[in-house]
Design an enzyme around this catalytic site. Structure first.
Site, PDB file in Angstrom:
ATOM      1  N   GLN A   1      12.172 -17.044 -11.837  1.00 53.02           N
ATOM      2  CA  GLN A   1      12.456 -19.302 -12.806  1.00 53.02           C
ATOM      3  C   GLN A   1      12.009 -19.922 -11.992  1.00 53.02           C
ATOM      4  O   GLN A   1      12.538 -20.077 -11.374  1.00 53.02           O
ATOM      5  CB  GLN A   1      13.647 -18.432 -13.135  1.00 53.02           C
ATOM      6  CG  GLN A   1      13.662 -19.508 -13.801  1.00 53.02           C
ATOM      7  CD  GLN A   1      15.128 -19.011 -15.073  1.00 53.02           C
ATOM      8  OE1 GLN A   1      15.756 -17.472 -14.550  1.00 53.02           O
ATOM      9  NE2 GLN A   1      16.633 -20.150 -15.709  1.00 53.02           N
TER      10      GLN A   1
ATOM     11  N   CYS B   1       1.087  -1.026  -0.080  1.00 47.04           N
ATOM     12  CA  CYS B   1       0.071   0.063   0.133  1.00 47.04           C
ATOM     13  C   CYS B   1       0.594   1.463   0.329  1.00 47.04           C
ATOM     14  O   CYS B   1       2.008   1.226   0.198  1.00 47.04           O
ATOM     15  CB  CYS B   1      -1.014  -0.248   1.023  1.00 47.04           C
ATOM     16  SG  CYS B   1       0.258   0.056   2.723  1.00 47.04           S
TER      17      CYS B   1
ATOM     18  N   GLU C   1      17.157 -12.822 -20.168  1.00 47.83           N
ATOM     19  CA  GLU C   1      17.124 -11.638 -19.859  1.00 47.83           C
ATOM     20  C   GLU C   1      18.670 -11.766 -19.740  1.00 47.83           C
ATOM     21  O   GLU C   1      19.564 -10.674 -19.075  1.00 47.83           O
ATOM     22  CB  GLU C   1      17.704 -11.938 -17.976  1.00 47.83           C
ATOM     23  CG  GLU C   1      18.545 -13.035 -17.409  1.00 47.83           C
ATOM     24  CD  GLU C   1      18.224 -13.146 -15.679  1.00 47.83           C
ATOM     25  OE1 GLU C   1      18.550 -12.092 -14.692  1.00 47.83           O
ATOM     26  OE2 GLU C   1      17.761 -14.372 -15.557  1.00 47.83           O
TER      27      GLU C   1
ATOM     28  N   ASN D   1       2.992  -1.082   5.541  1.00 46.97           N
ATOM     29  CA  ASN D   1       3.263  -1.327   4.335  1.00 46.97           C
ATOM     30  C   ASN D   1       4.541  -1.581   3.561  1.00 46.97           C
ATOM     31  O   ASN D   1       5.150  -2.351   4.114  1.00 46.97           O
ATOM     32  CB  ASN D   1       3.549   0.214   3.281  1.00 46.97           C
ATOM     33  CG  ASN D   1       4.151   0.089   2.010  1.00 46.97           C
ATOM     34  OD1 ASN D   1       4.899   0.179   1.672  1.00 46.97           O
ATOM     35  ND2 ASN D   1       3.769  -1.107   1.550  1.00 46.97           N
ATOM     36  N   GLY D   2       3.614  -3.200   3.506  1.00 40.54           N
ATOM     37  CA  GLY D   2       5.176  -4.496   2.894  1.00 40.54           C
ATOM     38  C   GLY D   2       4.449  -5.450   3.537  1.00 40.54           C
ATOM     39  O   GLY D   2       2.722  -6.134   3.096  1.00 40.54           O
TER      40      GLY D   2
ATOM     41  N   ARG E   1      -0.880   4.042  -5.451  1.00 43.96           N
ATOM     42  CA  ARG E   1      -0.587   2.419  -4.509  1.00 43.96           C
ATOM     43  C   ARG E   1      -1.395   1.464  -4.443  1.00 43.96           C
ATOM     44  O   ARG E   1      -1.521   0.645  -3.091  1.00 43.96           O
ATOM     45  CB  ARG E   1       0.200   3.502  -2.891  1.00 43.96           C
ATOM     46  CG  ARG E   1       2.009   3.750  -3.989  1.00 43.96           C
ATOM     47  CD  ARG E   1       2.584   4.272  -2.640  1.00 43.96           C
ATOM     48  NE  ARG E   1       3.552   5.234  -3.019  1.00 43.96           N
ATOM     49  CZ  ARG E   1       4.931   4.250  -2.791  1.00 43.96           C
ATOM     50  NH1 ARG E   1       4.220   3.206  -2.932  1.00 43.96           N
ATOM     51  NH2 ARG E   1       6.016   4.760  -3.582  1.00 43.96           N
TER      52      ARG E   1
ATOM     53  N   LYS F   1      14.710 -22.046  -9.819  1.00 40.20           N
ATOM     54  CA  LYS F   1      15.559 -21.149  -8.975  1.00 40.20           C
ATOM     55  C   LYS F   1      14.698 -19.868  -8.352  1.00 40.20           C
ATOM     56  O   LYS F   1      15.442 -18.890  -8.781  1.00 40.20           O
ATOM     57  CB  LYS F   1      16.983 -20.670  -9.447  1.00 40.20           C
ATOM     58  CG  LYS F   1      16.619 -19.885 -10.388  1.00 40.20           C
ATOM     59  CD  LYS F   1      18.993 -19.880 -10.987  1.00 40.20           C
ATOM     60  CE  LYS F   1      18.863 -19.518 -12.493  1.00 40.20           C
ATOM     61  NZ  LYS F   1      19.820 -18.640 -13.529  1.00 40.20           N
TER      62      LYS F   1
ATOM     63  N   GLN G   1      21.867 -16.545 -13.223  1.00 41.56           N
ATOM     64  CA  GLN G   1      23.476 -16.783 -13.056  1.00 41.56           C
ATOM     65  C   GLN G   1      24.215 -16.807 -14.665  1.00 41.56           C
ATOM     66  O   GLN G   1      23.486 -18.146 -15.141  1.00 41.56           O
ATOM     67  CB  GLN G   1      23.799 -18.018 -12.110  1.00 41.56           C
ATOM     68  CG  GLN G   1      24.740 -18.098 -11.642  1.00 41.56           C
ATOM     69  CD  GLN G   1      25.416 -18.963 -10.542  1.00 41.56           C
ATOM     70  OE1 GLN G   1      23.751 -18.804 -10.027  1.00 41.56           O
ATOM     71  NE2 GLN G   1      26.451 -19.211 -10.176  1.00 41.56           N
TER      72      GLN G   1
HETATM   73  C1  LIG Z   1      19.510 -22.938 -20.724  1.00 43.86           C
HETATM   74  C2  LIG Z   1      17.824 -22.184 -20.116  1.00 43.86           C
HETATM   75  C3  LIG Z   1      18.410 -20.466 -20.014  1.00 43.86           C
HETATM   76  C4  LIG Z   1      17.337 -19.717 -18.971  1.00 43.86           C
HETATM   77  N1  LIG Z   1      17.146 -18.684 -19.231  1.00 43.86           N
HETATM   78  C5  LIG Z   1      16.378 -18.158 -18.869  1.00 43.86           C
HETATM   79  C6  LIG Z   1      16.452 -16.332 -18.542  1.00 43.86           C
HETATM   80  O1  LIG Z   1      16.817 -15.343 -18.979  1.00 43.86           O
HETATM   81  N2  LIG Z   1      15.240 -15.814 -18.052  1.00 43.86           N
HETATM   82  C7  LIG Z   1      13.748 -16.670 -17.680  1.00 43.86           C
HETATM   83  O2  LIG Z   1      12.679 -16.063 -16.835  1.00 43.86           O
HETATM   84  N3  LIG Z   1      13.565 -18.387 -17.910  1.00 43.86           N
HETATM   85  C8  LIG Z   1      15.145 -18.982 -17.728  1.00 43.86           C
HETATM   86  N4  LIG Z   1      14.949 -20.054 -18.254  1.00 43.86           N
HETATM   87  C9  LIG Z   1      13.770 -20.558 -18.018  1.00 43.86           C
HETATM   88  C10 LIG Z   1      12.870 -20.881 -18.960  1.00 43.86           C
HETATM   89  O3  LIG Z   1      12.698 -19.675 -19.186  1.00 43.86           O
HETATM   90  C11 LIG Z   1      12.016 -21.690 -18.740  1.00 43.86           C
HETATM   91  O4  LIG Z   1      10.974 -21.422 -17.318  1.00 43.86           O
HETATM   92  C12 LIG Z   1      12.003 -23.437 -18.356  1.00 43.86           C
HETATM   93  O5  LIG Z   1      12.791 -23.388 -19.123  1.00 43.86           O
HETATM   94  C13 LIG Z   1      11.042 -23.983 -18.820  1.00 43.86           C
HETATM   95  O6  LIG Z   1      10.458 -24.626 -18.552  1.00 43.86           O
HETATM   96  P1  LIG Z   1      11.681 -26.469 -19.577  1.00 43.86           P
HETATM   97  O7  LIG Z   1      12.929 -25.837 -19.367  1.00 43.86           O
HETATM   98  O8  LIG Z   1      11.357 -27.320 -18.884  1.00 43.86           O
HETATM   99  O9  LIG Z   1      10.534 -26.276 -21.089  1.00 43.86           O
HETATM  100  C14 LIG Z   1      16.099 -20.573 -19.157  1.00 43.86           C
HETATM  101  C15 LIG Z   1      15.827 -22.065 -19.316  1.00 43.86           C
HETATM  102  C16 LIG Z   1      17.528 -22.765 -19.542  1.00 43.86           C
HETATM  103  C17 LIG Z   1      16.848 -23.843 -20.249  1.00 43.86           C
END
Ligand SMILES: Cc1cc2nc3c(=O)[nH]c(=O)nc-3n(C[C@H](O)[C@H](O)[C@H](O)COP(=O)(O)O)c2cc1C
Ligand code: SF4
Ligand code: SF4
Ligand code: F3S
Lengths: 470, 1487
Positions: B940, B20, B897, B247-248, B50, B943, B949
């Site tokens: 993602q 908020c 990314e 807020n949080g 907000r 992770k 990374q």
């Molecule tokens: C080599 C590789 C690089 C990836 N890089 C990104 C990334 O830069 N950003 C992101 O949101 N997900 C990244 N992902 C995850 C994919 O966007 C996606 O969520 C995932 O691979 C889907 O599942 P699947 O590999 O089983 O098809 C990456 C996946 C792989 C295999």
């Protein structure tokens, strides 16, 4: 995850152990490959990528933990590597020598696609050879004897694999073989330039040290009744191989100078091992023009044995092209180096001669369309007949099962091709129609490889352990 | 299959999140006015952006006021209602049920409780309300609103009166709410009153006519505007609460609530003798903010003053802040043992009627700015400029800093600065003296790490087999921890079955999915912001919080909750005799049974606690053949909950001595379920064995122990930080996991209150698994298992991307033959159960249809996207091939990314989805306008809660250029987007993106997690157009192994929950839902569609089509297939991917989808979406499968079938239309089109956000990032700029602002110029006054920023090219900076330069404090006064001259006037890796 330099496989090419020059090889029957030293073994093993999917392991019939022992060798951990190697393979030093790696582990290695496969076979051989030299032995001190005893018929790779697993689980294996030495075709079929017989002798000592008992020179069904095995043992494993050699089915096979592959090879081994009972049993190709018919490893062994016996010439004729030969490419290459001449796309029509062989009539073939299994069938090219001059002809078309006549007496079922029915996915692995009898190796699969025989022997042993409730 | 208690699907009320805008206005001399109330309401309206607006377009998520009691008004109102008030009285705001009987019962109950407290009810007043001000949804839930007046007995002290009101209210609520969920008393006090409701801020005085009454006057007013992730609002959750507005989010709320319950037995206060009557002390349901308010109220009512109470609940970072005052540190250390922090982002305004104050969390994750005007009003709010004051009226401006508390005492007129508050607190008692001699560090109790008794190899083998250790774990987990002091990194996702689905015995820890922060709260960066984090652990029995005396000081401390053998023995030796222990043996007789054994050890624990034991040791050593071990996690959770329930938990520290724990996840799980300390003894035995076997060489055992412990510590930091938690003490007992696959019987006994939605393994199953392990373990001849969990091994765990699957797929895409694809598809579709969807089957249609009646492949293909996979992780060739293939198919490829080469823009190789992730790599205006979709990567699957990374070996010159970073330097993105610490921050970023590229759709990528549905609802309310729900099993190029294995949940749960929740909230028609993670075949697509997806992402699959063989070495830069490497040899000689292969793959999938649709009798794809009746669950193959209940996944959530099941709106249009920005475009477009430049003027308010983005987009679209630089457009602006001033600024756009700005100034700017200076007639000291907010220049790549004042926290985070001059910055300045120049002409906060690898900074350090402020890891600092630094000095001089010329900065001029002196006080800050000489080159080029 790789501990070595990640790009080693790019920087360092595949490097097999030194191979003796053909000039030296053709005058002796010793193994042609040298051995890695610790550094070269480590370097070559270090090329491994440690794939997330180790295609090597997947393709290997015993599913060796290849990347794991490669890593141990890359780091110089020999005894741990030997221990690891024996987790999946009862005869790693043998497989390292005789496996057609180029169509098994190394053929499927990721690096085989443009980089040169990891030298899996050579490292596998190195591990056990060097560990044994350094004093490593399987340690069964933790094994508690169960009091159970299993009879094993056949001291070939299937029987030896079975004995290994049984011994490691406290079950006493007693191995019968009609030959005077263990190994089956390892000793009497595979030529020494691929597998020196001291290797098998060493393995015998190791296994006896593990508590395996060998009773040699005993043919079951002749010297000892099978019923006695059933009576005196808690279970029986059959690893009797396949010995009915396939004939070509064309005129002239009965002529003098035409030999079947296995008796020829066996006679050579008997000569070399001093087991020859009568010099007449020996088949000598010295100064002869030899034609070998067939494309498998047996054919290669015949080619290269004849070369070493001093044949005037050795020609190998096969009805498909080189790419479609069933044998190991490496073996073909070795044979070429040693002077064997290959004639692809040649199908024998007749062995010509008057009482003695004078030549082989062949016609040209071409490969037709692939069938459902992807295998291309040769088609005869009309009007392409020719005669290859020959003093000796060796028929190397492979083997079929030779089921013992007494199988039926004991309820051991065979299929229409003579193979004993014993499936890997039954409740108890490799159990036959007779619940107390298990079987594996060539007699179950048909003529195949050492490694597949080992695998089935080991798996059958697991089935036996379940059967014995150990 | 069993039935769960919740047939209503996957959603749970406790998943709700909120955030908020907030603030307070106080007249410091206690002169009440209606102006103050009215201005507070106006300020609320200025913070509308907000808050959130419901689907009906009118209902708000809630807003309100909490004010000092307006005595005059209330007396008049009471008189008007015929109520006679005494000299002292209290007034309560009460929400009553509209049902008259319920309402009457509640009134009676409340009155009775008040009378029981000896208080007289003077009467009730019906509060005037205007329901027309409500929206449809809030009208539905509108309560009957009344005020109750209570007279105080003569002679009763005001504090006593308050306490009686408190007790009466609490007791009444407990009784009433049991049968009447509507009843709620927002306030009941003689000092404060609350007016709040589910209306828009502008409608608050319309709804409550009282608020518009000029007679209503107050001197303190708190206000709050809520953004909830759910549009099923409740009136009671509107804020402010009774003391505070928050807020949080309290990430540790579960633990905080349980610990509050546990402590309610140790709480004792003369003032509140009957704590039992008001238990539970905090509400166990409802929002985290309301629980915090409860806790604060209890502490204050118990006699603790507001300041101490608040500082205990929300302490600053103190453990690792080197320069902290020793006495103040002692205050926090003394108290830390008795109360764990309520940890999470927090901006809080609070009042008790006398004091009005503000507090920020230790990491400064929420903004708060204040202004003090001449008339002695202080205004503190989320933003500056929430009302219009004349510049000359301003006496002072400031901001709240991380961990600070500020207050005003209206009864004395005193402003209590943070220093005043700290000095008061630290001086109350001689805390430092008390602690001296009473704090023992565990490490000091022994001298050397004992070698201990080495287990015999075969005995060790038995332990390994019994507790599931494999060769793989020894080699790839433990060895790496011990050798490298950190976790192993791996590649690709987790393609093994979930623990409950596996046919093999799996660790109990595998059933626990780590929770992580996404959107509604941020993860923390444990690499760069470790200064706020701590693993310090304290031992001893807790004491009464309300009393402070030296006898409460003794304790044992450890720098980590992980014990070594030495520490373990020292602990059990009972130092001082204060720590008697009892060892509870976890090995039970086989015939006792697991559940009975657990209950027995709980009884043993209770008995031990009652006997005075302080250390309870749960131990699974030694082992015996006739016993089975209770898994340590089952035991820990059960004992913890039992001790809490029996009021004994605070008397005991739980020490877990176990073979089961070996990696950070195992240890985190034990801590999360209540363990104080963990001794992973088998891990240490294994380290010794690795030495014995020669697998580890050239290391001694003590070094391995320390490395292992360091690696575990890093892992623990990572795990708690992914949930946004700073201290292990807050994490302990917080249960931050979702259980997937345990039955209710297990959860209820051992893991009460943990989210577990689909049942699974019961005690019998767990016992059977352990028995199976034991059977093998005691066969001495059997070796330890080889493994197969991390990588495929024959005979090991099933892998979804096993060699057969990979090979058949590659064969099929090469041949283009559908029959080959069928072979592949069959392997996948008929595999052993590996995912939840394998237990769901398509129901055969009664009427299948001919294939030619099903919609075409061409209409299906656009539903497929390639998932985000960064350039960097992938080779350029693979990245481009994917883009080309997707473009040809009509789908969209995702840049990932890592940015994208502009040379690809406008070609068939361009990615139509551009990703905006936390590293902001390559994000420039041109990047953003060359997109159809802009995807905000929040998380993602491989992770979640962590940043992307890319190892240094993969950062070649090209990658570094595209990412605006350094070659060879590893790139680990921040776990949070530094501009998303809350849901309303995400709304701002979405607004930013829609401003720069109005044509683009904005997507938000989340990971499946319990509660992701409510997060998604918030994301939809933030105006996202697309939402991606990723499964835990998705691939990645590089990730720590435990992140891949243990964080995130299956997309079957996340997608289904999201679909259900969006439908419940009438939001499903506004967003397009996508899922990814392990998708391989058409059957996967159809099942996902049935669960609610309308779009599908593929990562690993198309990679395999390109040639990836699943080698899992992407992170090593040696992918032999050329797919995931930057190595030129591998790319040029060994890459074989083609667009045709990828196209074949997707066409195969589409063809299979059509065939399945025909078999289902479905003609159009939309007929599949959300139709869960097309699926039925299967029994599976194992007892564990049969224990699962998948009904919640298939639930329709009790909603009508005609509610939308897929997106119907072309886009989700924001409430804020950005009229001023549009006007700017209309005015400037001719100048942009003609590249002519020009000058324009506008006045700004805080509601004008993202100023400049719209223009930058138009510039970038036509001229690229920098094409307009030669003919700049200048905007002359006055006033207060709203958030994101100058966001994505393009070259050629110059923004001059006379005034000030809120957060995110210059975020993502690529060029141009931002110049901000105070109004000419300002009276405050500019160089000590904030002029811009937090997180400025985040991800900026170029341009110039001159700001004549100070900046807030995280200035220039991820800056890679901007030249900036400011007069001071807050904490974390130049964090993860990779390029550019930053000049700070004043003080910095702490942690300056954390993770800085490029660029450089000049810092003026008048008081020699900077040495304690900067992060020493990657940067070094140099004085510039020496002779050899002349080029640097000259550069700085010229820069400041230009700065002064542009801003008119008084301070800047003063520096110029005495430059020699100030230069001597200035540091040059540079990355250690950079050479001073190369900096000279950069300087020359820049000059
Ligand atoms: C080599 C590789 C690089 C990836 N890089 C990104 C990334 O830069 N950003 C992101 O949101 N997900 C990244 N992902 C995850 C994919 O966007 C996606 O969520 C995932 O691979 C889907 O599942 P699947 O590999 O089983 O098809 C990456 C996946 C792989 C295999
Ligand atoms: S047994 Fe044969 S196939 Fe297996 S690894 Fe050894 S050499 Fe290769
Ligand atoms: S396939 Fe080749 S590179 Fe891969 S693990 Fe096996 S040996 Fe190593
Ligand atoms: S998993 Fe990674 S290392 Fe290469 S083969 Fe596949 S991209």
């Amino acid at each position: 995850m790789s501990k070595a330099k990640p790009l080693l496989f790019v920087d360092v090419p595949r490097q097999d152990p030194n191979k003796k020059p053909a000039r030296e090889r053709v005058v002796e029957f010793g193994e042609i490959y040298g051995q890695f030293n610790p550094q070269s073994a480590a370097t070559q093993a270090g090329r491994c990528l440690h794939c997330g999917n180790p295609y090597c392991e997947w393709k290997c019939p015993v599913h060796n933990y290849i990347p794991n022992w490669l890593q141990l060798i890359a780091e110089g951990n020999l005894f741990e590597a030997a221990e690891m190697s024996h987790r999946t393979n009862s005869l790693p030093e043998v497989c390292g020598r005789v496996c057609p790696q180029d169509r098994l582990c190394e053929g499927d290695c990721t690096l085989n696609d443009g980089f040169g496969a990891v030298t899996i076979g050579a490292v596998e051989k190195y591990i056990t050879d060097e560990a044994l030299k350094a004093g490593w032995r399987p340690d069964l001190s933790a094994v508690t004897p169960t009091g159970k005893r299993v009879a094993i018929v056949g001291a070939g790779p299937a029987g030896l694999g079975c004995a290994d697993i049984l011994a490691r689980n406290g079950v006493k294996p007693v191995v019968f073989d009609r030959y005077s030495q263990i190994g089956g075709l390892l000793t009497f079929g595979i030529p020494p330039f691929k597998l020196e017989k001291e290797v098998i002798q060493t393995r015998r000592e190791i296994m006896e040290g593990m508590g395996v008992e060998f009773r040699l020179g005993v043919e079951i069904g002749r010297d000892l009744a099978f019923q006695q095995l059933l009576d005196q043992y808690d279970a029986v494993f059959l690893g009797m191989g396949t010995y009915t050699f396939m004939k070509g089915g064309f005129p002239g096979e009965g002529l003098s100078g035409v030999h079947d592959a296995l008796p020829y090879l066996i006679s050579n081994v008997n000569r070399l091992l001093g087991l020859e009972r009568d010099p007449h049993e020996f088949v000598d190709m010295q100064n002869q023009r030899v034609v070998v018919l067939g494309g498998g490893d047996t054919a290669m062994d015949c080619n290269r044995t004849a070369i070493r016996q001093g044949a005037a010439s050795v020609t190998c004729a096969y009805r498909r092209d080189e790419a479609n030969m069933p044998g190991s490419r490496r073996e073909v290459a070795n044979a070429k180096e040693e002077g064997v001449r290959f004639l692809w796309n040649r199908q024998p029509i007749e062995i010509v001669g008057d009482e003695r062989v004078e030549g082989v009539k062949v016609c040209a073939t071409r490969l037709g369309a692939a069938d459902a299994r992807g295998r291309r069938t040769p088609e005869v090219v009309p009007g392409s007949e020719e005669i290859i001059p020959a003093d000796r002809v060796i028929i190397a078309f492979g083997f079929q099962p030779s089921p013992a006549p007494w199988f039926a007496d004991f309820g051991i079922a065979v299929d229409d091709r003579g193979r004993v029915r014993a499936t890997p996915v039954s409740a108890r692995k490799f159990q036959t129609a007779n619940p107390k009898v298990f079987a594996g190796g060539d007699m179950v699969r048909g003529s195949d490889l050492v490694v597949t025989a080992i695998f089935e022997g080991r798996e059958a042993a697991e089935g036996i352990l379940d059967y014995l409730e150990v | 299959m069993q039935q769960t208690r919740n047939a209503a699907g996957l959603y749970r009320p406790e998943f709700e999140r909120d955030s908020c805008g907030f603030g307070l206005i106080a007249q410091m001399d206690n002169r009440p006015s209606h102006w103050l109330v009215q201005t507070s309401i106006d300020a609320l309206a200025r913070l509308t952006h907000r808050g959130a607006i419901a689907a009906d377009g009118k209902s708000g998520d809630g807003c309100g006021l909490l004010m000092r009691k307006p005595d005059a008004f209330l007396r008049q109102a009471a008189a008007g209602a015929g109520i006679k008030l005494g000299e002292h009285y209290g007034v309560g705001m009460v929400f009553l049920n509209r049902d008259p009987a319920m309402a009457e019962a509640a009134r009676a109950e409340l009155q009775a409780e008040l009378e029981r407290q000896g208080l007289a009810v003077a009467g009730w007043r019906a509060v005037p309300v205007n329901p027309d001000a409500c929206g449809e949804e809030s009208r539905e839930s509108l309560p009957d609103i009344v005020q109750i007046f209570v007279n105080s007995p003569a002679g009763m002290l005001p504090e006593v009166f308050e306490r009686h009101l408190f007790v009466a209210r609490r007791r009444a609520s407990q009784r009433i709410q049991a049968r009447d969920p509507v009843y709620y008393a927002p306030s009941l006090s003689s000092r404060l009153i609350s007016y709040k409701g589910l209306v828009m801020p502008a409608n608050l005085p319309v709804f409550y006519p009282d608020l518009g009454d000029e007679r209503l006057e107050s001197s303190i007013c708190l206000f709050h505007q809520r953004f909830s992730t759910n549009t099923l609002p409740q009136w009671r959750l509107a804020q402010p609460f009774r003391y505070l507005a928050h807020n949080g989010e309290i990430n540790t709320i579960g633990g905080n609530r349980n610990w509050a319950e546990a402590r309610s037995y140790t709480f004792s206060s003369r003032l509140l003798p009957d704590m039992a009557e008001i238990r539970p002390l905090v509400n166990m349901t409802g929002s985290d903010s309301s629980s915090l308010d409860n806790m604060l109220e209890v502490l204050v009512m118990g006699g603790m003053d507001l300041f101490r109470a608040m500082r205990l609940l929300i302490p600053p970072a103190w453990q690792n802040v080197e320069h902290m005052d020793p006495d103040l540190r002692a205050f926090y250390e003394y108290n830390s043992m008795h109360l764990e922090p309520w940890d999470g982002p927090a901006g809080i305004v609070l009042t008790d009627g006398r004091y009005a104050g503000c507090v920020l969390d230790r990491n400064g994750l929420r903004p708060a700015r204040y202004v003090i005007t001449e008339d002695r009003h202080i205004t503190i709010a989320s933003e500056i400029g929430v009302y219009d004051y004349a510049p000359e009226q301003v006496v002072a401006k400031g901001r709240m800093k991380p961990g600070e508390m500020l207050a005003v005492d209206v009864e004395t007129g005193r402003l209590l600065t943070p220093a005043d508050i700290d000095n008061d607190l630290k001086s109350r008692h001689p805390y430092r003296h008390w602690l001296r001699g009473n704090v023992q560090r565990l490490r000091s109790l022994y001298r050397e790490e004992p070698e201990g008794e080495l287990l015999a190899p075969d005995s060790l083998d038995t332990y390994q087999k019994l507790f599931g250790v494999t060769f793989e774990e020894r080699d790839q987990v433990l060895r790496v921890l011990a050798e490298a002091g950190q976790e192993a990194v791996g590649s690709m996702g987790d393609d093994t079955p979930f623990a409950v689905l596996s046919a093999r015995p799996r660790s109990v820890y595998d059933y626990f999915r780590q929770q992580f922060a996404q959107v509604t709260n941020p993860p923390i960066d444990p690499l760069r912001e470790a200064v706020v984090m701590s693993l310090e652990t304290c031992l001893g029995a807790e004491c009464n919080l309300f009393e402070e005396n030296p006898s409460y000081a003794p304790r044992l401390t450890a720098n980590s909750p992980v014990l070594t053998e030495g520490r373990y023995r020292a602990l059990l030796a009972n130092p001082d005799g204060r720590y008697p222990h009892r060892i509870v043996d976890l090995n039970y007789p086989v015939d006792e049974g697991l559940q009975v054994a657990i209950e027995r050890i709980c009884a043993e624990a209770v008995a031990a606690a009652r006997e005075g034991v302080v250390l309870l040791v749960l131990s699974d050593c030694p082992i015996a053949q006739d016993r089975l071990p209770i898994h340590a996690l089952l035991a820990t959770g059960a004992v913890h909950h039992r001790l809490v329930r029996d009021g004994l938990r605070c008397d005991i520290n739980l020490v877990v001595h176990t073979a089961t724990a070996r990696d950070p996840h195992h240890i985190a799980a034990l801590l999360g379920y209540g363990a104080t300390l963990v001794h992973p003894y088998l891990a240490y035995d294994l380290l010794r064995d690795l030495l014995r076997s020669g697998e580890i060489v050239n290391r001694d055992y003590p070094t391995l122990v320390e490395n292992y412990r360091k690696g575990i510590s890093k892992g623990l930091y990572k795990i708690i930080s992914k949930m946004g938690i700073s201290t292990i003490n807050s994490y302990r007992g917080a249960q931050l996991f979702e259980i997937v696959g345990l039955g209710d019987e297990v959860v209820d006994l051992c893991f009460k209150d943990t989210t577990s939605r689909i049942q699974g393994a019961g005690f019998g199953d767990l016992e059977a698994d352990q028995a199976e392990l034991a059977r093998r373990a005691w066969k001495r001849r059997l070796p330890i298992e080889p493994g197969g969990l991390l990588k495929y091994m024959h005979g090991g765990e099933y892998h979804a991307y096993n060699p057969d699957v990979v090979q058949t797929l590659q064969q099929a895409v090469a041949s283009g033959d559908y029959a080959d694809y069928r072979t592949f598809a069959q392997l996948v579709n008929e595999r052993p159960v590996a995912t939840l969807r394998d237990l769901l089957r398509l129901k055969p249609a009664t009427q299948p249809i001919p294939l030619d009646e099903v919609e075409s492949i061409e209409t299906i293909l656009p539903r497929f996207d390639s998932a985000g996979m960064s350039l960097g992780a992938l080779s350029p060739e693979a990245h481009e091939t994917l883009a080309e293939a997707m473009n040809r198919l009509g789908g969209r490829s995702n840049s990932g990314e890592g940015g994208e080469d502009p040379a690809r823009y406008g070609t068939v190789k361009m990615s139509k989805i551009k990703q905006v992730a936390s590293g902001r790599f390559g994000v420039t205006p041109a990047y953003l306008v060359n997109a159809e979709v802009l995807q905000i990567k929040v998380a993602q699957g491989a992770k979640p809660g962590e940043g992307g990374q890319l190892p240094g070996d993969k950062v070649d010159a090209t990658i570094a250029r595209l990412r605006f970073s350094r070659p060879g330097v590893a790139l680990i993105s921040p776990p949070p987007h530094h501009d998303i610490y809350s849901i309303e921050d995400l709304a701002q970023l979405i607004f930013d993106l829609k401003q720069v590229n109005p044509q683009a759709l904005v997507s938000v990528k989340l990971v499946a997690e319990a509660g992701v549905g409510t997060i998604a609802a918030g994301v939809a309310k933030a105006y996202a157009d697309l939402i991606t729900i990723s499964g835990y099993d998705g691939g990645t190029g590089a990730s720590p192994l435990t992140s891949v294995k243990y964080a995130g949940s299956p997309w079957e749960l996340g997608l289904s929950e999201t679909h259900q929740t969006l439908r419940r909230n009438n939001l499903r028609d506004k967003v397009r839902l996508q899922t990814d993670g392990g998708l391989k075949t058409g059957l996967d697509v159809v099942k996902a569609a049935i669960l609610g997806a309308e779009s599908f992402g593929f990562g690993t699959g198309p990679m395999v089509a390109l040639g990836c063989k699943y080698l899992r070495i992407c992170h090593l830069n040696n992918c032999a297939t050329g797919v995931a490497t930057q190595n030129k040899v591998l790319r040029l000689n060994h890459y074989r991917g083609t667009a045709d292969k990828v196209a074949n793959y997707f066409k195969f999938i589409a063809r299979e989808v059509r065939e399945l649709m025909a078999s289902l009798g479905v003609r159009r794809f939309e007929e599949l979406i959300g139709r869960t009746e097309l699926l039925e669950s299967l029994p599976g193959a194992t007892d564990k499968h049969r224990g699962l209940d998948l009904a919640p996944i298939l639930s329709d959530a009790g909603l009508a079938a005609d509610r939308p099941r897929f997106c119907l709106e072309p886009r989700n249009v924001p409430f804020d239309r950005g009229e001023l920005a549009e006007r700017m475009v209309r005015d400037c477009l001719p100048a942009i089109t003609a590249k002519a430049g020009g000058e324009f003027s506008y006045a700004l308010k805080n509601i004008h956000r993202s100023i400049g983005a719209r223009l930058s987009g138009e510039i970038a679209r036509r001229h690229g990032d920098l094409g307009m630089e030669s003919a700049p457009i200048k905007l002359r602006l006055t006033g207060t700029a709203g958030q994101s001033f100058g966001v994505w600024n393009a070259g050629g756009l110059h923004l001059y602002l006379e005034g000030d700005a809120n957060d995110y100034v210059g975020k993502g700017m690529a060029g141009g110029k931002l110049v901000i200076h105070p109004p000419a007639n300002s009276r405050f000291d500019g160089h000590r006054t904030p002029i811009i907010g937090n997180t400025c220049l985040y991800g900026a790549t170029g341009g110039t920023l001159y700001a004549a004042g100070t900046a807030g926290e995280r200035f220039a985070v991820r800056n890679s090219g901007v030249l900036a001059v400011v007069e001071g910055v807050g904490d974390h300045g130049c964090e993860y900076m990779t390029g550019g120049v930053v000049v700070v002409l004043g003080e910095t906060g702490v942690n300056f330069g954390a993770g800085m690898t490029g660029g450089f900074a000049f810092v003026l350090d008048e008081h020699n404090a900077f040495v304690d402020r900067y992060n020493h890891e990657l940067i070094d600092i140099h004085r510039i006064a020496t002779e050899n630094m002349e080029p640097q000095r000259n550069y700085l001089l010229a820069l400041i001259e230009d700065y002064v010329a542009e801003t008119g900065s008084v301070w800047g001029q003063a520096i110029l006037d005495d430059f020699r002196y100030y230069a001597s006080r200035t540091w040059l800050v540079k990355p250690k890796a950079a050479e001073l000489e190369s900096l000279l080159e950069t300087l020359r080029e820049a000059a």
